[in-house]
Write a protein that holds these residues in place. Structure first.
Motif, PDB file in Angstrom:
ATOM      1  N   GLY A  72       0.778  -1.232   0.000  1.00  0.00           N
ATOM      2  CA  GLY A  72       0.000   0.000   0.000  1.00  0.00           C
ATOM      3  C   GLY A  72       0.808   1.280   0.000  1.00  0.00           C
ATOM      4  N   PHE A  73       2.108   1.192  -0.282  1.00  0.00           N
ATOM      5  CA  PHE A  73       2.962   2.390  -0.276  1.00  0.00           C
ATOM      6  C   PHE A  73       3.068   2.980  -1.686  1.00  0.00           C
ATOM      7  N   THR A  74       3.150   4.294  -1.775  1.00  0.00           N
ATOM      8  CA  THR A  74       3.423   4.960  -3.051  1.00  0.00           C
ATOM      9  C   THR A  74       4.802   5.623  -2.964  1.00  0.00           C
ATOM     10  N   ILE A  75       5.258   6.171  -4.086  1.00  0.00           N
ATOM     11  CA  ILE A  75       6.600   6.759  -4.129  1.00  0.00           C
ATOM     12  C   ILE A  75       6.521   8.268  -3.886  1.00  0.00           C
ATOM     13  N   ALA A  76       7.434   8.767  -3.070  1.00  0.00           N
ATOM     14  CA  ALA A  76       7.556  10.214  -2.857  1.00  0.00           C
ATOM     15  C   ALA A  76       9.006  10.610  -3.124  1.00  0.00           C
ATOM     16  N   LEU A  77       9.177  11.812  -3.664  1.00  0.00           N
ATOM     17  CA  LEU A  77      10.540  12.274  -3.948  1.00  0.00           C
ATOM     18  C   LEU A  77      10.751  13.659  -3.347  1.00  0.00           C
ATOM     19  N   GLY A  78      12.005  13.956  -3.050  1.00  0.00           N
ATOM     20  CA  GLY A  78      12.342  15.282  -2.542  1.00  0.00           C
ATOM     21  C   GLY A  78      13.617  15.767  -3.192  1.00  0.00           C
ATOM     22  N   PRO A  79      13.946  17.041  -2.984  1.00  0.00           N
ATOM     23  CA  PRO A  79      15.151  17.599  -3.625  1.00  0.00           C
ATOM     24  C   PRO A  79      16.440  17.106  -2.976  1.00  0.00           C
ATOM     25  N   GLU A  80      17.500  17.003  -3.799  1.00  0.00           N
ATOM     26  CA  GLU A  80      18.797  16.599  -3.257  1.00  0.00           C
ATOM     27  C   GLU A  80      19.495  17.789  -2.608  1.00  0.00           C
ATOM     28  N   ALA A  81      19.235  18.973  -3.133  1.00  0.00           N
ATOM     29  CA  ALA A  81      19.720  20.182  -2.465  1.00  0.00           C
ATOM     30  C   ALA A  81      18.644  20.593  -1.468  1.00  0.00           C
ATOM     31  N   GLU A  82      18.955  20.480  -0.204  1.00  0.00           N
ATOM     32  CA  GLU A  82      17.976  20.696   0.856  1.00  0.00           C
ATOM     33  C   GLU A  82      18.344  21.911   1.694  1.00  0.00           C
ATOM     34  N   THR A  83      17.411  22.304   2.535  1.00  0.00           N
ATOM     35  CA  THR A  83      17.734  23.345   3.509  1.00  0.00           C
ATOM     36  C   THR A  83      18.124  22.666   4.814  1.00  0.00           C
TER      37      THR A  83
ATOM     38  N   ASP B 223      30.736  16.104   7.981  1.00  0.00           N
ATOM     39  CA  ASP B 223      29.727  15.141   7.523  1.00  0.00           C
ATOM     40  C   ASP B 223      28.905  15.676   6.365  1.00  0.00           C
ATOM     41  N   THR B 224      28.632  16.957   6.426  1.00  0.00           N
ATOM     42  CA  THR B 224      27.666  17.542   5.502  1.00  0.00           C
ATOM     43  C   THR B 224      28.362  18.387   4.447  1.00  0.00           C
ATOM     44  N   LEU B 225      27.926  18.245   3.219  1.00  0.00           N
ATOM     45  CA  LEU B 225      28.432  19.078   2.133  1.00  0.00           C
ATOM     46  C   LEU B 225      27.487  20.267   1.968  1.00  0.00           C
ATOM     47  N   TYR B 226      27.977  21.427   2.352  1.00  0.00           N
ATOM     48  CA  TYR B 226      27.154  22.636   2.270  1.00  0.00           C
ATOM     49  C   TYR B 226      27.279  23.287   0.903  1.00  0.00           C
ATOM     50  N   LEU B 227      26.157  23.778   0.379  1.00  0.00           N
ATOM     51  CA  LEU B 227      26.160  24.488  -0.903  1.00  0.00           C
ATOM     52  C   LEU B 227      26.165  25.989  -0.670  1.00  0.00           C
TER      53      LEU B 227
ATOM     54  N   ASP C  37      24.938  29.015   2.827  1.00  0.00           N
ATOM     55  CA  ASP C  37      24.731  29.153   4.268  1.00  0.00           C
ATOM     56  C   ASP C  37      23.706  28.159   4.791  1.00  0.00           C
ATOM     57  N   ASP C  38      22.581  28.127   4.093  1.00  0.00           N
ATOM     58  CA  ASP C  38      21.458  27.351   4.617  1.00  0.00           C
ATOM     59  C   ASP C  38      21.167  26.134   3.750  1.00  0.00           C
ATOM     60  N   THR C  39      21.779  26.058   2.570  1.00  0.00           N
ATOM     61  CA  THR C  39      21.508  24.923   1.682  1.00  0.00           C
ATOM     62  C   THR C  39      22.658  23.936   1.712  1.00  0.00           C
ATOM     63  N   LEU C  40      22.277  22.675   1.587  1.00  0.00           N
ATOM     64  CA  LEU C  40      23.252  21.598   1.680  1.00  0.00           C
ATOM     65  C   LEU C  40      22.789  20.454   0.794  1.00  0.00           C
TER      66      LEU C  40
END
Ligand code: PHE
Length: 336
Positions: free
Chosen positions: A126-137, A158-162, A164-167
């Protein structure tokens, strides 16, 4: 030279050329055939051309005509041979009844195969697919997921920042929040996607890899639903006889947090052993609230797993870098 001698030599050469061509069979390589004919032309035809000058002036016309005819004959013979080799000749070696050679059509990547299979299983549940952006806040990747502001995972290593607020998202869990903001419960989604971490690229780590997130939120969802659903998934994916076990684990966005281990055979002759397959837990009330849901009314569970690791144990791959090398010899093993 006498005209009769000249014509006799021209005749002899035409005869030799014809004999040579007749002797060339289909198997003779075109280059060899050309070589033999050219040798004949270079030596004897050129000699005949030179010999024209030694003829009496009144004989030159007749000899010239004979010479040109000979030259044309040799050239036409050669052309005919070339045509025969590339059409009729090939045709005889070409077996029209032979099954066509199947063209290389490419194949699905082993990680894609695993993701598709997992998605198929959860689709039936009963699950469907959801997608989100790779560049996140930072907020979706961490804050809304109940990470305290000083959490070590947020640190630069750990985190690759793009900006100030986006990664680049470090996991697919932000899709939980985005989905809950967009769709009212009941929600049951699977979110496959690429995630990024500042890791070394070695046999067991890649700085970019796929994750598969699962989320179920509704009224009255309990830990029993989590265990039952994930155990059912494990049985369908690994085989009905495989045992699963749950143990405590910690992620800021679930409470309680758990990990699921499955008995897996890693094909190293040591038989079945427990392998951690995924992290999971009940969605933390703070996450539901951050997504705008009433955490008194709704509950849910979530999980996250790494399909690359699952592909590695399933297909007996020991170096994660092979999944990224784009080496066709490696990849075509997975063609079906
Ligand atoms: N996001 C976690 C990770 O990247 C996995 C996880 C997802 C754990 C959902 C619990 C619930 O490791």
């Amino acid at each position: 030279m006498q005209l009769s001698d000249y014509l006799a030599q021209a005749d002899a050469l035409a005869h030799d050329a014809r004999t040579l061509l007749d002797a060339l069979d289909q198997a003779t390589r075109l280059d060899d055939a050309k070589g033999q004919l050219n040798a004949l032309k270079d030596e004897r035809l050129v000699a005949l051309q030179g010999a024209l000058r030694s003829l009496a002036a009144e004989d030159r016309r007749a000899a010239g005509i004979a010479f040109n005819t000979l030259k044309t004959t040799i050239q036409e013979s050669l052309d005919a041979f070339v045509a025969r080799q590339s059409a009729g000749g090939e045709g005889q070696r070409f077996d029209a009844t032979m099954p066509a050679r199947r063209g290389w059509q490419g194949s699905l990547h082993p990680v894609t195969l695993v993701i598709d299979e997992i998605c198929d299983i959860f689709r039936e549940l009963g699950f469907t697919i959801a997608l989100g952006p790779e560049a996140e806040t930072e907020r979706y990747n961490f804050g809304a997921l109940n990470f305290p502001p000083d959490h070590p995972a947020m640190e630069l290593h750990d985190t690759l920042y793009l900006g100030d607020d986006t990664l680049l998202r470090t996991h697919t869990s932000p899709v939980q929040v985005r989905t809950l903001q967009q769709f009212a419960p009941p929600v049951r989604v699977l979110a496959p996607g690429q995630v990024y971490r500042r890791d070394f690229f070695d046999a067991t780590h890649a700085p970019a890899f796929m994750q598969l997130e699962g989320l179920a939120v509704d009224e009255g969802i309990s830990f029993v639903d989590l265990k039952a659903t994930l155990a059912e998934f494990a049985r369908r994916f690994y085989g009905a006889s495989r045992r699963v076990r749950f143990g405590p684990s910690y992620f800021p966005f679930v409470e309680p947090g758990a990990q699921m281990d499955v008995e897996v055979d890693l094909n190293d002759g040591k038989g079945l052993r427990w392998v951690e397959i995924l992290g999971c837990g009940m969605v933390h009330p703070n996450v539901l609230e951050a997504a705008g849901l009433d955490s008194e009314r709704f509950t849910g569970w979530a999980f996250g797993m790494g399909p690359a690791r699952i592909a590695m144990s399933r297909y007996d791959i020991h170096d994660i870098r092979q999944l990224y090398d784009s080496d066709v010899r490696f990849l075509e093993q997975f063609a079906r």
